[in-house]
Design a protein around this motif. Structure first.
Motif, mmCIF file in Angstrom:
data_model
loop_
_atom_site.group_PDB
_atom_site.id
_atom_site.type_symbol
_atom_site.label_atom_id
_atom_site.label_comp_id
_atom_site.label_asym_id
_atom_site.label_seq_id
_atom_site.Cartn_x
_atom_site.Cartn_y
_atom_site.Cartn_z
ATOM 1 N N ASN A 165 0.854 -1.184 0.000
ATOM 2 C CA ASN A 165 0.000 0.000 0.000
ATOM 3 C C ASN A 165 0.890 1.233 0.000
ATOM 4 O O ASN A 165 1.644 1.447 0.939
ATOM 5 C CB ASN A 165 -0.864 0.041 1.264
ATOM 6 C CG ASN A 165 -1.748 -1.191 1.369
ATOM 7 O OD1 ASN A 165 -2.159 -1.744 0.360
ATOM 8 N ND2 ASN A 165 -2.018 -1.628 2.588
ATOM 9 N N HIS A 166 0.806 2.020 -1.044
ATOM 10 C CA HIS A 166 1.632 3.224 -1.070
ATOM 11 C C HIS A 166 0.790 4.461 -0.808
ATOM 12 O O HIS A 166 -0.330 4.579 -1.283
ATOM 13 C CB HIS A 166 2.358 3.377 -2.406
ATOM 14 C CG HIS A 166 3.184 4.631 -2.434
ATOM 15 N ND1 HIS A 166 4.342 4.753 -1.708
ATOM 16 C CD2 HIS A 166 2.981 5.817 -3.048
ATOM 17 C CE1 HIS A 166 4.834 5.971 -1.885
ATOM 18 N NE2 HIS A 166 4.032 6.631 -2.693
ATOM 19 N N ARG A 167 1.313 5.369 -0.060
ATOM 20 C CA ARG A 167 0.672 6.672 0.152
ATOM 21 C C ARG A 167 1.736 7.742 0.043
ATOM 22 O O ARG A 167 2.875 7.533 0.446
ATOM 23 C CB ARG A 167 0.031 6.768 1.540
ATOM 24 C CG ARG A 167 -1.041 5.734 1.817
ATOM 25 C CD ARG A 167 -2.320 6.082 1.080
ATOM 26 N NE ARG A 167 -3.525 5.459 1.593
ATOM 27 C CZ ARG A 167 -3.722 4.186 1.852
ATOM 28 N NH1 ARG A 167 -2.748 3.318 1.759
ATOM 29 N NH2 ARG A 167 -4.888 3.738 2.266
ATOM 30 N N GLU A 168 1.362 8.882 -0.508
ATOM 31 C CA GLU A 168 2.312 9.993 -0.619
ATOM 32 C C GLU A 168 2.620 10.545 0.770
ATOM 33 O O GLU A 168 1.786 10.507 1.664
ATOM 34 C CB GLU A 168 1.714 11.110 -1.490
ATOM 35 C CG GLU A 168 1.615 10.756 -2.952
ATOM 36 C CD GLU A 168 2.955 10.350 -3.562
ATOM 37 O OE1 GLU A 168 3.937 11.100 -3.404
ATOM 38 O OE2 GLU A 168 3.027 9.270 -4.187
ATOM 39 N N GLU A 169 3.831 11.075 0.906
ATOM 40 C CA GLU A 169 4.187 11.706 2.171
ATOM 41 C C GLU A 169 3.365 12.979 2.347
ATOM 42 O O GLU A 169 2.907 13.567 1.366
ATOM 43 C CB GLU A 169 5.674 12.036 2.187
ATOM 44 C CG GLU A 169 6.031 13.127 1.183
ATOM 45 C CD GLU A 169 7.513 13.469 1.182
ATOM 46 O OE1 GLU A 169 8.301 12.622 1.628
ATOM 47 O OE2 GLU A 169 7.844 14.564 0.733
ATOM 48 N N GLN A 170 3.191 13.362 3.598
ATOM 49 C CA GLN A 170 2.422 14.565 3.875
ATOM 50 C C GLN A 170 3.264 15.530 4.692
ATOM 51 O O GLN A 170 3.967 15.128 5.608
ATOM 52 C CB GLN A 170 1.164 14.212 4.679
ATOM 53 C CG GLN A 170 0.205 13.306 3.934
ATOM 54 C CD GLN A 170 -0.994 12.922 4.800
ATOM 55 O OE1 GLN A 170 -1.286 13.554 5.804
ATOM 56 N NE2 GLN A 170 -1.687 11.868 4.401
ATOM 57 N N LYS A 171 3.151 16.808 4.322
ATOM 58 C CA LYS A 171 3.845 17.834 5.112
ATOM 59 C C LYS A 171 2.838 18.412 6.091
ATOM 60 O O LYS A 171 1.958 19.173 5.710
ATOM 61 C CB LYS A 171 4.377 18.928 4.177
ATOM 62 C CG LYS A 171 5.134 20.019 4.912
ATOM 63 C CD LYS A 171 5.608 21.105 3.961
ATOM 64 C CE LYS A 171 6.338 22.196 4.727
ATOM 65 N NZ LYS A 171 6.799 23.274 3.850
ATOM 66 N N VAL A 208 7.972 21.651 10.105
ATOM 67 C CA VAL A 208 8.923 20.766 10.770
ATOM 68 C C VAL A 208 8.469 19.314 10.898
ATOM 69 O O VAL A 208 9.266 18.464 11.275
ATOM 70 C CB VAL A 208 9.300 21.292 12.180
ATOM 71 C CG1 VAL A 208 10.077 22.586 12.063
ATOM 72 C CG2 VAL A 208 8.076 21.482 13.063
ATOM 73 N N VAL A 209 7.226 19.021 10.617
ATOM 74 C CA VAL A 209 6.756 17.646 10.791
ATOM 75 C C VAL A 209 6.247 17.073 9.463
ATOM 76 O O VAL A 209 5.311 17.613 8.871
ATOM 77 C CB VAL A 209 5.628 17.552 11.847
ATOM 78 C CG1 VAL A 209 5.234 16.091 12.065
ATOM 79 C CG2 VAL A 209 6.054 18.176 13.164
ATOM 80 N N TYR A 210 6.890 16.011 9.025
ATOM 81 C CA TYR A 210 6.469 15.305 7.811
ATOM 82 C C TYR A 210 6.042 13.898 8.188
ATOM 83 O O TYR A 210 6.608 13.294 9.097
ATOM 84 C CB TYR A 210 7.627 15.218 6.807
ATOM 85 C CG TYR A 210 7.896 16.492 6.055
ATOM 86 C CD1 TYR A 210 8.450 17.587 6.710
ATOM 87 C CD2 TYR A 210 7.609 16.594 4.697
ATOM 88 C CE1 TYR A 210 8.709 18.764 6.025
ATOM 89 C CE2 TYR A 210 7.870 17.774 4.004
ATOM 90 C CZ TYR A 210 8.425 18.852 4.673
ATOM 91 O OH TYR A 210 8.678 20.004 3.996
ATOM 92 N N PHE A 211 5.073 13.384 7.446
ATOM 93 C CA PHE A 211 4.551 12.048 7.746
ATOM 94 C C PHE A 211 4.617 11.172 6.501
ATOM 95 O O PHE A 211 4.083 11.535 5.454
ATOM 96 C CB PHE A 211 3.102 12.165 8.218
ATOM 97 C CG PHE A 211 2.460 10.830 8.549
ATOM 98 C CD1 PHE A 211 3.042 9.980 9.474
ATOM 99 C CD2 PHE A 211 1.270 10.448 7.944
ATOM 100 C CE1 PHE A 211 2.454 8.753 9.785
ATOM 101 C CE2 PHE A 211 0.674 9.228 8.256
ATOM 102 C CZ PHE A 211 1.274 8.385 9.173
ATOM 103 N N ASP A 212 5.316 10.050 6.642
ATOM 104 C CA ASP A 212 5.364 9.055 5.573
ATOM 105 C C ASP A 212 4.562 7.848 6.028
ATOM 106 O O ASP A 212 5.068 6.989 6.745
ATOM 107 C CB ASP A 212 6.814 8.657 5.285
ATOM 108 C CG ASP A 212 7.510 9.697 4.437
ATOM 109 O OD1 ASP A 212 7.377 9.636 3.219
ATOM 110 O OD2 ASP A 212 8.143 10.593 5.033
ATOM 111 N N ALA A 255 8.632 7.185 10.084
ATOM 112 C CA ALA A 255 7.317 7.642 9.625
ATOM 113 C C ALA A 255 7.161 9.134 9.850
ATOM 114 O O ALA A 255 6.574 9.838 9.052
ATOM 115 C CB ALA A 255 6.212 6.876 10.340
ATOM 116 N N LEU A 256 7.675 9.614 10.969
ATOM 117 C CA LEU A 256 7.646 11.049 11.238
ATOM 118 C C LEU A 256 9.078 11.565 11.123
ATOM 119 O O LEU A 256 9.980 11.045 11.784
ATOM 120 C CB LEU A 256 7.078 11.312 12.633
ATOM 121 C CG LEU A 256 5.574 11.060 12.766
ATOM 122 C CD1 LEU A 256 5.170 10.946 14.214
ATOM 123 C CD2 LEU A 256 4.778 12.165 12.074
ATOM 124 N N THR A 257 9.260 12.535 10.274
ATOM 125 C CA THR A 257 10.604 13.066 10.084
ATOM 126 C C THR A 257 10.566 14.582 10.186
ATOM 127 O O THR A 257 9.505 15.186 10.072
ATOM 128 C CB THR A 257 11.182 12.658 8.717
ATOM 129 O OG1 THR A 257 10.261 13.043 7.700
ATOM 130 C CG2 THR A 257 11.420 11.164 8.647
#
Lengths: 806, 438, 169
Positions: free
Chosen positions: A130-136, A140-144, A210-212
């Motif tokens: 299951n692929h999902r695009e990363e979210q900004k 400062v917080v990104y979610f993959d 997952a959180l970067t």
């Protein structure tokens, strides 16, 4: 709790009853893997990695939720357990993108480590992942999402730890997802975002990538960095932050801030500033060459030698012609103790002036004098985590001292500490408070008096919505506490602070702390960056401790008087080290037109813009030394970053003093030789192998089993003198140098204690928020981005009250 | 409206008022309603629990825990209020017995709730119905209102000085909420994710108070037990399995329906006699004996008494009493897929083995079903299911794993043949349908 | 008189919600029923529904989203006036559930979770609805219809189209 005996893997262990098996094993050196478990946060039993075999139980049990029990027999590793963990990992990896080569967490990933240990390398799935695009979610917080293993650490960290509740769990089953509190459809840009304090604790807690973080993602690999633990330069809590640094062509660049070793006074916590706001150091606008103003008015880059020559010559000439009292010195809240001490010593012994001050963000002189000679009255930051009851008078720790707020929340959550808050604003911490006294605006003086027993002051506190009885109830409840930690905001100072502490110290088991704004606000005051007080808040009059200074005995000009003098044309020179008074105090630029202004700074601030000489300075992350936080906790600062073309303030002060012809051995107690011998010859890194009579300093060092310092640029040479002379700084060297914090009790040499009175109130709280940090904050791109980010959305989530379920 | 069925072998206890208009409170009272609760008030909690223990009644939700014992676990003294919680979240595929109970005899549930309350010292009961049962919720709500109007509920019930209240509650679509602690979460307005146990609900339950939570049918038995006496009730059933039970027989039988049969009643007879045998004269292929989570049984295994112990011994479960009968036309591959698809859809997602395990089993079986399977898939499905079994946070993982393991083990050849292109049975789900809901 | 100013709900529903939050030991218990009843009235859980319910129960909107996304009956997009829910779980499947589903798709010209152009019907394949012994069964809104055949479905659709469905709420 009484201890219980139990057995793990054949080892007899004991632990207090109620201890979780996982923690008990950790203490005994038996590692039980877990993704969802996080100490201090609620239990989940969701990841099933910590399963162990407990005798007489039909199924494997989760060690993270099982308290140890008398006679319990546990197997923590066996083929059965390894298989259970391996199967769990196989399931996780089935949908995991396995983009480890580019993932920020690669090399620091708990999922990688577990896979390495349990060998879940075989894959039997033929279906697409299951692929999902990363979210900004924020700058400062990104979610993959595909990397997320749904351990819910971030959700709990944000909710339970931060009391922000910006992250939730949505959908169910294999569609479950961590969701932020601003859903896409309610967002102006149709993208999901977090409306939160941007602390990054969710990223810290995330066991995978997952959180970067917006500052670090895709920048480097963890193993390409060196990690240096030092102290954050921003607020007065003085958290330890670990800076990841990497070599560049002109020095070494800081690429990451985090809290990886958790060995600091801040334990698990780090706020957004400690984590991201190191980036001012990499700002392209940094000054990297000394600049000297030409007759034409133009600033011209010169060599260091030329710059120091110029400044030294000019200072010497002005001192000799117009007198030391015509020179002013302004120090910094962000330089080390050693630099602050050296600066005031330079002012008093080389320039010959007491005209020295700094931007005072809290009234530490009154605090120190009120508690002088007492023991166990000054609190450490650590006390906020353990005190059974805490009262906060003024201030807003959530935004001004985030680690303090974190500790208090943790203490309330895990120890049921009782929190009492009196404030003119409905600060966020009131949600944790047992009692909240909402006082009228501008009534902190009255609050101090009322708390100290003056009933008549209550009238000034009341307003529609809070009557006199409510304040009496508040005070009664506080007085009934057997042990109390009192945190005092910087709004209470001078006579009010004195009254409050005079009363408070009559009650047993009361500890106090005065909160201020920057990393070394406390240290700046303790080190004597004040016109009327020597280091350790020692009064000028009758002083014997600093007799060797031969300093002028009359108080010098304070911050405002210095600029008044400049306006009158009475200030021949002003030496500003790491401060921007022109902006902070709204100084009229023209008032400085007849003053020789030397500024040491990183940037062309409003003050630097007026300077005759600008000396490009290193910041706190580029030097070593010590700092003292609001609470009086002393900590080591270690050099992490480096920038070609800049020098530490310490080195610059030494060089200027030298160029003025000062006696280096009197200024800096280094080397073994007789005073004044071979100064210039020893300016490098000489061995200091001079024979002859040992100086006063060397005698003291020998008596304390310490080695003399070899270089005048070694801040620890000055630390020796601080330790020798400054009341309250009788520190443990080993403790400091091993990177541990130590709490210092404020002490004033009581032998010559002179009551100070009628000091001008020059305390100017900086009122920084989570996203500002004085002048320095303006040069942090990340803080600017976060301010902009805040301005995009109306404040919603943060102001709402979460109703606890129980 | 679901049709009522009957058969001479039935022993009607909890269903004795079905079809008699007992939703009307006067009719219910006429048929001995609200007598038991008045006796219970008069004789006190110890008597209630003694009778309940003597009845041998075991939980009708599926786990079969002795009800009297469960009630006796609730601490007598408690700082927090105690609660009775009726689980009417009937969602196990193959199960529709509570549906009939709420439809025909809501007052029995109410009266049973009151008795449980008296037994444990609670003053507030909740009756939670799954969201899909709105029309039944209406019936229960009316029954509760009527009971209040008569003074049977509220303050000073029956003039005895005892207070008892009942709140009815609706779910909103979640199988997992049938798990007792998940139901409490749902009732507290949260996601229906189960809680860590211990503590068990009897000690820390709803709103943190000691709570008895029982299936609706279990609760509805209480008034009957008190009226007939625990021992008399016990004698209706088999050893250690007191009384009777509502069995829903569905699938390929001639007369599907909900029948009340004694515990220990023969499964084969239930299918062939009570439910009229296999539909259209076809041959029996398999039986799922107690809701979709119970391991499938082969025709040669069904000559067995329907009680918790005998079914357990046979490697399956009595479960929720939903007997699903499969004739020769059924493709087990398809049936197994449809079963795991349900659990995949209903997994709450909390723990890794269930969330990911159900998903991967479903994905694999979907591929197999669509003709893309290979020989390893059968072993992989079994491996996945066996590594879920006993490793999940709550019983849903087991409920998904157990039938999967049984399908693969008992019909391995059919799976292998299917992969080879030799399909047994008549698959009916189209590829398009598979993509649709799941 | 609703306790919430400018409520988006009808006076009856608003009054019902005012009461609902008072009956439980903790008012958060009203959340799941309130969401379902709100959906009954508004047709789906709109952002406005989330906002008002969060306000009524003193929850963060995020909490409401967390909960509503868990329950399969709650939807955040409008459905048809009559939502046809076809059970295809095992008991129904054995007795023609998929045939009924296919028939509905064909008859209504829509697929799973789609709505007819006129907005009258929407279709959904659902998990077991507890009508196993009367399979195959469907629910139209909250009404059960069991022992179905494609012909019976046609009659039902016509009945609802004519406004003669029971439509229990």
């Amino acid at each position: 709790m009484p201890d219980v005996k139990f057995t793990v893997d054949g080892k007899q262990l004991t632990a207090p009853a109620g201890t979780l098996l996982l923690e008990a094993c950790k203490t005994a050196g038996i590692e039980i893997p877990a993704f969802c478990y996080y100490p201090g946060l609620s239990l989940q039993a969701a990841c099933r990695m910590c399963v162990v075999r407990i005798e007489k139980m039909p199924k494997l049990q989760t060690a993270c939720t099982t308290p140890v029990a008398e006679g319990m027999v546990v197997t923590s590793e066996s083929p059965e357990i390894a298989q259970a963990r391996k199967a769990t990992l196989q399931l996780l990896l089935g949908n995991h993108p396995l983009d480890c080569p580019v993932c920020d967490a690669g090399g620091e990933c708990e999922l990688q480590d577990m896979t390495f240990k349990y060998g879940a390398a075989d894959s039997f799935y033929a279906e697409p992942k299951n692929h999902r695009e990363e979210q900004k979610w924020s700058p400062v917080v990104y979610f993959d999402r595909p990397r997320c293993i749904l351990c819910y650490r971030c959700v709990r960290m944000c909710g339970e730890g931060m009391d922000v509740f910006a992250l939730g769990i949505q959908n169910r089953g294999s569609s479950s997802v961590i969701a932020p509190n601003v859903p896409a459809q309610m967002s102006p840009d149709d993208l999901a975002h977090v409306d939160c304090e941007q602390c990054g604790m969710c990223i810290d807690a995330c066991p995978v990538g997952a959180l970067t973080s917006g500052t670090y993602r895709y920048k480097t690999r963890p193993w390409e960095m060196n990690h240096v633990s030092t102290i954050c330069t921003h607020c007065g809590d003085g958290c330890k932050t670990t800076l990841g640094v990497r070599s560049t062509s002109d020095g070494s660049e800081i690429v990451r801030g985090d809290n990886r070793d958790k060995s600091g006074i801040n334990n698990d916590f780090l706020c957004n500033k400690g984590r991201y706001a190191f980036d001012f150091a990499n700002n392209e606008d940094r000054i990297t060459q000394p600049l000297v103003r030409q007759p034409s008015g133009e600033m011209k880059p010169v060599s260091w030698e030329v710059a120091f020559d110029h400044v030294g010559k000019k200072f010497r000439e002005l001192r000799d012609t117009r007198g030391g009292k015509s020179i002013g010195v302004i120090g910094s809240n962000r330089t080390t103790n050693e630099e602050a001490y050296l600066l005031q010593k330079f002012a008093r012994t080389v320039l010959g002036t007491n005209n020295i001050d700094h931007h005072r963000t809290a009234d530490y002189a009154t605090f120190a004098h009120s508690l002088a000679g007492m023991t166990d009255r000054a609190a450490s930051l650590k006390d906020t985590l353990t005190a059974p009851a805490i009262m906060i008078l003024g201030g807003d720790p959530t935004i001004q001292a985030p680690a303090t707020a974190w500790n208090i929340r943790t203490n309330v959550r895990n120890n049921r500490a009782r929190l009492y808050i009196a404030n003119a604003s409905e600060i966020k911490l009131r949600r944790q408070a047992k009692a909240f006294a909402h006082i009228a605006p501008f009534s902190y003086g009255a609050l101090a008096s009322f708390i100290a027993g003056d009933d008549s002051a209550v009238d000034s506190l009341t307003h529609p919505g809070a009557d006199a009885a409510s304040f009496h109830n508040f005070r009664n409840a506080v007085r009934a506490e057997e042990q109390l930690l009192v945190l005092i905001g910087s709004d209470i100072r001078g006579g009010d602070l004195k009254r409050l502490l005079a009363f408070g110290t009559t009650m047993p088991n009361r500890k106090f702390a005065l909160l201020s704004d920057y990393v070394n606000s406390r240290g700046a005051a303790d080190m004597g960056l004040l016109p009327d007080l020597l280091p350790g808040h020692t009064t000028l009059a009758g002083n014997t401790t600093f007799a060797e200074y031969n300093a002028p005995s009359e108080p010098g000009l304070d911050m405002l008087e210095i600029f008044e003098a400049a306006g009158r044309g009475d200030l021949s020179a002003l030496y500003v080290v790491g401060s921007n008074p022109v902006s902070r105090y709204g100084v009229d630029p023209s008032s400085l037109k007849n003053t020789f202004l030397v500024v040491q700074d990183m940037f062309l601030t409003e003050t630097a813009a007026l300077a005759d000489v600008i000396l490009p300075a290193a910041n706190l992350y580029e030097k070593s030394g010590s700092v003292t936080n609001s609470y009086g906790d002393l900590q080591l600062v270690s050099k992490a970053g480096d920038r070609a073309g800049v020098r530490t303030d310490f080195e610059m002060i030494v060089r200027i003093a030298d160029k003025m012809g000062a006696n280096m051995r009197e200024l800096i107690p280094f080397g073994k030789g007789p005073r004044g011998a071979g100064t210039h010859g020893d300016m490098g890194q000489s061995r200091g192998a001079h024979s002859g009579e040992a100086d006063q300093h060397a005698v003291w060092l020998a008596a304390n089993n310490m080695e003399p310092k070899l270089s005048p640029f070694d801040p620890f040479a000055i630390l020796d003198e601080i330790q020798r002379l400054v009341p309250g700084y009788n520190l443990l060297r080993l403790q400091l140098l091993s990177g541990n914090d130590q709490h210092l009790q404020p002490a004033v040499s009581t032998a010559n204690l002179v009551q100070i009175s009628n000091r001008r109130d020059l305390v100017l709280p900086a009122n920084d928020t989570l996203f500002t940090s004085g002048t320095l904050g303006r040069y942090s791109t990340m803080l600017s981005d976060l301010q902009h980010n805040e301005s995009l959305r109306p404040p919603t989530g943060l102001t709402q009250i979460q109703t606890a379920a129980d | 409206m679901p049709a009522l069925v009957s058969h001479p072998d039935e022993v009607k206890v909890v269903s004795r008022r079905f079809g008699m208009g007992a939703t009307d409170i006067d009719k219910y009272v006429e048929l001995d309603g609200y007598k038991a609760v008045q006796q219970a008030i008069a004789k006190g909690p110890e008597w209630i629990i003694t009778e309940m223990k003597a009845s041998g009644l075991r939980g009708r939700g599926g786990a079969g825990f002795p009800t009297g014992m469960k009630w006796s676990f609730v601490p007598k003294q408690s700082e927090k209020p105690k609660y009775v919680l009726v689980n009417g979240d009937e969602s196990e595929p193959g199960t529709c017995k509570d549906h009939v109970l709420f439809l025909h005899d809501p007052h029995a549930v109410i009266e049973g709730t009151m008795i449980a309350g008296l037994a444990i010292g609670s003053k507030l009961g909740f009756i939670y119905l799954r969201g899909e049962y709105r029309y039944l919720l209406k019936i229960v709500e009316k029954a509760v209102a009527d009971a209040y109007a008569k003074g049977f509920l509220g303050k000073n019930i029956f003039g005895t000085g005892v207070d008892f209240d009942i709140i009815t509650q609706t779910g909103a679509g979640a199988y997992e909420v049938g798990e007792e602690s998940a139901l409490m979460e749902s009732l507290e307005g949260k996601r229906g994710v189960p809680r860590i146990k211990p503590p068990f609900p009897a000690v820390v339950g709803l709103y943190g108070g000691p709570t008895v939570i029982n299936n609706a049918e279990t609760i509805a038995n209480a008034p009957h037990i008190l009226l007939m006496g625990g021992e008399a009730y016990a004698k209706l059933g088999s050893e250690r399995n007191g009384g009777t039970r509502l069995f829903g027989i569905s699938g390929h039988v001639e007369r599907p329906g909900v029948y009340e049969l004694p515990m220990g009643y023969n499964l084969k007879r239930a299918i062939y006699e009570v439910a009229g045998g296999i539909k259209d004269g076809k041959t029996l292929k398999a039986v799922v004996p107690g809701g979709s989570s119970c391991p499938v049984m082969l025709p040669e295994e069904i000559d067995i008494g329907l009680d918790f112990d005998q079914m357990g011994k046979a490697g399956t479960m009595l479960g929720s009493g939903g007997i699903v009968v499969l004739d020769e036309t059924v493709s087990i591959v398809e049936f197994a897929l449809r079963t795991i698809a349900f659990y995949q859809h209903e997994s709450c997602g909390w723990c890794i083995p269930c969330r990911e395990g159900t998903d991967w089993i479903k994905k694999t079986l979907t591929r197999v079903y669509n003709g893309g399977g290979n020989k390893k898939d059968v072993a992989n499905v079994q491996y996945l299911a066996e590594n879920m079994l006993g490793r999940t946070f709550c019983p849903l993982g087991d409920a998904a794993a157990m039938p999967t393991i049984a399908f693969v083990k008992k019909f391995r050849k059919e799976f292998e043949d299917y992969i080879e292109g030799n399909k047994a049975g008549t698959p009916i789900i189209t590829v398009e349908q598979l993509v649709g809901a799941h | 008189m609703s306790t919430v100013a400018n409520t988006i709900f009808s006076p009856e529903t608003a009054a019902r919600f005012d009461k609902l939050v008072t009956i439980y030991p903790l008012k958060r218990s009203a959340l799941v029923p309130m969401l379902l009843y709100a959906q009954d009235e508004i047709g789906y859980i709109s952002d406005a529904v989330v906002t008002e319910i969060a306000q009524r129960i003193d929850l963060l909107e995020l909490d409401v989203h967390n909960v509503l996304s868990y329950y399969s009956m709650l939807r955040t997009k409008p459905a048809g006036k009559y939502n046809v829910q076809v059970c295809t779980n095992i008991s129904c499947m054995l007795r023609g559930g998929y045939e009924i589903l296919d028939h509905c798709k064909h008859k209504l010209g829509i697929g799973h979770k789609e709505t007819t152009k006129d907005g009258v019907f929407s279709l959904e394949e659902v998990e077991c609805i507890g009508a196993c012994c009367w399979a195959p069964a469907i629910q139209i809104n909250y009404d059960f219809h069991d022992d179905l055949t494609p012909d019976k479905v046609d009659v039902l659709f016509q009945m609802y189209r004519d406004g003669q469905g029971k439509d229990v709420k």
